[in-house]
Design a protein around this motif. Structure first.
Motif, mmCIF file in Angstrom:
data_model
loop_
_atom_site.group_PDB
_atom_site.id
_atom_site.type_symbol
_atom_site.label_atom_id
_atom_site.label_comp_id
_atom_site.label_asym_id
_atom_site.label_seq_id
_atom_site.Cartn_x
_atom_site.Cartn_y
_atom_site.Cartn_z
ATOM 1 N N ILE A 159 -33.082 -10.281 3.042
ATOM 2 C CA ILE A 159 -33.772 -9.060 3.444
ATOM 3 C C ILE A 159 -34.215 -8.353 2.167
ATOM 4 O O ILE A 159 -33.457 -7.602 1.545
ATOM 5 N N ALA A 160 -35.445 -8.634 1.753
ATOM 6 C CA ALA A 160 -35.983 -8.130 0.492
ATOM 7 C C ALA A 160 -36.908 -6.958 0.790
ATOM 8 O O ALA A 160 -38.082 -7.138 1.137
ATOM 9 N N LEU A 161 -36.372 -5.742 0.670
ATOM 10 C CA LEU A 161 -37.087 -4.529 1.009
ATOM 11 C C LEU A 161 -36.718 -3.423 0.025
ATOM 12 O O LEU A 161 -35.706 -3.530 -0.680
ATOM 13 N N PRO A 162 -37.499 -2.348 -0.044
ATOM 14 C CA PRO A 162 -37.146 -1.238 -0.931
ATOM 15 C C PRO A 162 -35.802 -0.612 -0.562
ATOM 16 O O PRO A 162 -35.289 -0.807 0.547
ATOM 17 N N ALA A 163 -35.257 0.146 -1.485
ATOM 18 C CA ALA A 163 -34.028 0.893 -1.215
ATOM 19 C C ALA A 163 -34.261 1.811 -0.020
ATOM 20 O O ALA A 163 -35.333 2.403 0.130
ATOM 21 N N ASP A 164 -33.243 1.909 0.851
ATOM 22 C CA ASP A 164 -33.411 2.670 2.087
ATOM 23 C C ASP A 164 -32.230 3.598 2.294
ATOM 24 O O ASP A 164 -31.434 3.834 1.384
ATOM 25 N N GLY A 165 -32.112 4.110 3.496
ATOM 26 C CA GLY A 165 -30.986 4.922 3.911
ATOM 27 C C GLY A 165 -30.751 4.675 5.380
ATOM 28 O O GLY A 165 -31.537 3.981 6.035
ATOM 29 N N PRO A 166 -29.686 5.211 5.946
ATOM 30 C CA PRO A 166 -29.397 4.973 7.365
ATOM 31 C C PRO A 166 -30.502 5.517 8.273
ATOM 32 O O PRO A 166 -31.019 6.610 8.052
ATOM 33 N N VAL A 167 -30.823 4.731 9.299
ATOM 34 C CA VAL A 167 -31.850 5.114 10.274
ATOM 35 C C VAL A 167 -31.288 4.884 11.675
ATOM 36 O O VAL A 167 -30.661 3.851 11.935
ATOM 37 N N ALA A 168 -31.525 5.834 12.574
ATOM 38 C CA ALA A 168 -31.061 5.706 13.959
ATOM 39 C C ALA A 168 -32.095 4.907 14.750
ATOM 40 O O ALA A 168 -32.896 5.455 15.507
ATOM 41 N N TRP A 169 -32.073 3.587 14.549
ATOM 42 C CA TRP A 169 -33.030 2.708 15.220
ATOM 43 C C TRP A 169 -32.803 2.761 16.732
ATOM 44 O O TRP A 169 -31.681 2.631 17.208
ATOM 45 N N THR A 170 -33.896 2.922 17.497
ATOM 46 C CA THR A 170 -33.801 3.227 18.922
ATOM 47 C C THR A 170 -34.751 2.342 19.718
ATOM 48 O O THR A 170 -35.867 2.056 19.272
ATOM 49 N N ALA A 171 -34.323 1.932 20.910
ATOM 50 C CA ALA A 171 -35.097 1.001 21.731
ATOM 51 C C ALA A 171 -36.218 1.709 22.482
ATOM 52 O O ALA A 171 -36.017 2.780 23.066
ATOM 53 N N ALA A 208 -28.048 -6.512 7.483
ATOM 54 C CA ALA A 208 -27.846 -7.872 6.970
ATOM 55 C C ALA A 208 -26.539 -8.449 7.504
ATOM 56 O O ALA A 208 -26.472 -9.634 7.869
ATOM 57 N N GLU A 209 -25.505 -7.618 7.577
ATOM 58 C CA GLU A 209 -24.226 -8.078 8.127
ATOM 59 C C GLU A 209 -24.368 -8.417 9.611
ATOM 60 O O GLU A 209 -23.836 -9.425 10.081
ATOM 61 N N ILE A 210 -25.091 -7.574 10.345
ATOM 62 C CA ILE A 210 -25.304 -7.826 11.774
ATOM 63 C C ILE A 210 -26.091 -9.114 11.978
ATOM 64 O O ILE A 210 -25.769 -9.925 12.858
ATOM 65 N N ALA A 211 -27.105 -9.331 11.160
ATOM 66 C CA ALA A 211 -27.912 -10.549 11.272
ATOM 67 C C ALA A 211 -27.063 -11.788 11.013
ATOM 68 O O ALA A 211 -27.199 -12.810 11.703
ATOM 69 N N ALA A 212 -26.171 -11.699 10.027
ATOM 70 C CA ALA A 212 -25.297 -12.834 9.726
ATOM 71 C C ALA A 212 -24.346 -13.113 10.881
ATOM 72 O O ALA A 212 -24.136 -14.273 11.266
ATOM 73 N N GLU A 213 -23.780 -12.060 11.439
ATOM 74 C CA GLU A 213 -22.850 -12.231 12.571
ATOM 75 C C GLU A 213 -23.573 -12.768 13.807
ATOM 76 O O GLU A 213 -23.022 -13.570 14.565
ATOM 77 N N THR A 214 -24.808 -12.335 13.986
ATOM 78 C CA THR A 214 -25.580 -12.746 15.163
ATOM 79 C C THR A 214 -25.990 -14.214 15.091
ATOM 80 O O THR A 214 -25.961 -14.933 16.101
ATOM 81 N N THR A 215 -26.366 -14.651 13.895
ATOM 82 C CA THR A 215 -26.907 -16.010 13.747
ATOM 83 C C THR A 215 -25.889 -17.026 13.253
ATOM 84 O O THR A 215 -26.115 -18.226 13.380
ATOM 85 N N GLY A 216 -24.789 -16.529 12.670
ATOM 86 C CA GLY A 216 -23.835 -17.453 12.057
ATOM 87 C C GLY A 216 -24.321 -18.004 10.732
ATOM 88 O O GLY A 216 -23.753 -18.963 10.210
ATOM 89 N N ARG A 217 -25.367 -17.399 10.174
ATOM 90 C CA ARG A 217 -25.916 -17.811 8.882
ATOM 91 C C ARG A 217 -25.782 -16.665 7.883
ATOM 92 O O ARG A 217 -25.807 -15.492 8.277
ATOM 93 N N PRO A 218 -25.667 -16.945 6.597
ATOM 94 C CA PRO A 218 -25.574 -15.862 5.614
ATOM 95 C C PRO A 218 -26.907 -15.137 5.440
ATOM 96 O O PRO A 218 -27.977 -15.761 5.475
ATOM 97 N N PHE A 219 -26.838 -13.827 5.285
ATOM 98 C CA PHE A 219 -28.016 -13.019 4.967
ATOM 99 C C PHE A 219 -27.691 -12.169 3.745
ATOM 100 O O PHE A 219 -26.613 -11.572 3.670
ATOM 101 N N THR A 220 -28.607 -12.128 2.818
ATOM 102 C CA THR A 220 -28.454 -11.278 1.636
ATOM 103 C C THR A 220 -29.399 -10.083 1.757
ATOM 104 O O THR A 220 -30.370 -10.106 2.515
ATOM 105 N N ARG A 221 -29.098 -9.045 0.991
ATOM 106 C CA ARG A 221 -29.938 -7.841 0.960
ATOM 107 C C ARG A 221 -30.382 -7.619 -0.480
ATOM 108 O O ARG A 221 -29.568 -7.304 -1.351
ATOM 109 N N THR A 222 -31.658 -7.815 -0.730
ATOM 110 C CA THR A 222 -32.225 -7.638 -2.061
ATOM 111 C C THR A 222 -33.064 -6.368 -2.084
ATOM 112 O O THR A 222 -33.950 -6.196 -1.237
ATOM 113 N N VAL A 223 -32.774 -5.487 -3.043
ATOM 114 C CA VAL A 223 -33.552 -4.255 -3.183
ATOM 115 C C VAL A 223 -34.766 -4.532 -4.065
ATOM 116 O O VAL A 223 -34.633 -4.934 -5.223
ATOM 117 N N VAL A 224 -35.943 -4.325 -3.481
ATOM 118 C CA VAL A 224 -37.207 -4.557 -4.186
ATOM 119 C C VAL A 224 -37.731 -3.209 -4.688
ATOM 120 O O VAL A 224 -37.847 -2.267 -3.895
#
Length: 286
Positions: A159-171, A208-224
């Motif tokens: 997950i290569a994205l700019p530095a962020d902060g917590p967001v209340a992602w909503t459906a 990134a942690e949720i994605a790893a748990e969901t897929t069973g694959r490792p996910f890294t978080r790179t700050v761009v």
């Protein structure tokens, strides 16, 4: 009569579907740019009229008889967005609308670092100036935006994205149902609502942690770095205005503009809103 704009779009269409579960079809009208795309709703008894934000005369006709008008915000930014909203609000006043509801956003403020939130704040000012009853639905940040940001990471695992902060992602669907509840007058708010949010505010490290748990694959978080992200977006064909708009989301998130989590959405829909994990699992399963 309840009139909904943008009723063939993602949020508007879902709102109409939830509304039809609560009120008779002959109490629902929609204003759409292309009525042919809403033929199925017309077949179910919904009043379908052509209305374009670029043609105020058409809006006045499509808003005729509105006791309530749901103004779904335009997919535009800056003055082009606010001018479109002004045309719709003026048309609603001309049509004698009893109340205007507007799909605003959590973090709406004139000094927001995210352009869309500044547009929402200006639109709320226009609503206040009408003297009509109005409600600004302070929707949580759409989780679909986070899923778009994750698309390139879905297979690469980074997950290569700019530095962020917590967001209340909503459906979208939870917000559409809450909007229908309010339109059906099962709840009422004067002016801005509390933040209508998902159950948690997450940054992309946590995602990134949720994605790893969901897929069973490792996910890294790179700050761009911001400048590098902008250059990458331009290299992939994004216009400079879109690259800057995307960057402003991360700047606003770093500024803490989307961290609020509130119980209002859960109270409106009568259940816990969908978690981001649920939305990720559903999207990636498809």
């Amino acid at each position: 009569m309840i009139i909904v704009t943008g009723a063939t779009g993602k949020l508007g269409r879902r709102t109409v579907e939830h509304l039809l579960e609560r009120v008779p079809a002959d109490r629902v009208g929609i204003s759409v740019r292309d009525p042919h795309k809403a033929q199925d709703l017309a077949d179910r008894g919904v009043r379908v009229r052509q209305g374009s934000f670029d043609d105020p005369t058409s809006l006045a006709h499509s808003f005729e008889g509105a006791d309530q008008l749901l103004l779904v915000s335009l997919d535009r930014t800056g003055q082009e967005c606010v001018s479109g909203h002004r045309a719709a609000i003026d048309a609603a006043v001309q049509a004698g609308a009893g109340r205007i509801l507007y799909t605003s956003q959590m973090g709406a403020a004139h000094d927001s670092r995210f352009q869309a939130c500044r547009d929402h704040a200006q639109t709320e000012d226009l609503l206040h100036a009408t003297g009509l009853p109005w409600t600004a639905l302070r929707n949580g940040f759409y989780a679909s935006s986070a899923l778009l940001f994750l698309e390139s990471a879905r297979h690469a695992g980074d997950i290569a994205l700019p530095a962020d902060g917590p967001v209340a992602w909503t459906a979208h669907d939870d917000l559409a149902e809450a909007t229908a509840v309010i339109l059906a007058e099962e709840a009422r708010f004067e002016g801005p609502t509390p933040p209508l949010t998902g159950p948690a505010a997450l940054d992309f490290d946590t995602i990134a942690e949720i994605a790893a748990e969901t897929t069973g694959r490792p996910f890294t978080r790179t700050v761009v770095p911001d400048n590098d992200f902008r250059e990458q977006a331009l290299a992939h064909g994004a216009p400079a205005s879109i690259a800057d708009l995307m960057l402003s989301i991360f700047a606003a998130a770093r500024n803490g503009e989307f961290t609020a989590v509130d119980s209002a959405l859960a109270e409106l829909i009568g259940r816990k809103p969908a978690t981001f994990r649920t939305q990720l699992e559903r999207a990636w399963a498809e």
